[in-house]
Write an enzyme that holds these catalytic residues in place. Sequence first.
Site: not given
Length: 160
Positions: A51, A58, A73-75, A92-93
Amino acid sequence: MREKEQLTKLGSQHTEYKTDYDPSVLEAFSNKHPDNDYFVKFNCPEFTSLCPITGQPDFATITISYVPDQRLVESKSLKLYLFSFRDHGDFHEDCVNKIMKDLIKLLDPKDIEVWGKFLPRGGISIDPYCNYGKPGTRWEQAAWERMMKHDMYPEIVRNR
């Protein structure tokens, strides 16, 4: 340079786990099937950020789904990237939008969505969702329609 040599994270025995937001760890490779439309989906059930006001942790499940164009994307690099939010302070957003924008910049996908399902803190959970469809393609309209309908049938949250 061969693609295999461009991927520095995969197979490395000297992995560095950065704990503050770092999009530079993301790596991509060529899509061998750019003529097919298909979804790639990642679930990260152990996402952690802080936060920005209280510094409290969070926790969330982050789900990323995308339709690749020329690159994927390479994992392992994605794992390291998501881990880099661990000591990063953002709402969060902001986290889900940053993830989506960083992947758009890296991949230029046809379509992408990122959904965060954050555990409750203070008695409330937050589930931000964002998506994107490549402008001027059918995916632009598909993303808009999904945005308008994405939570028409919300899940039943029993104990999250």
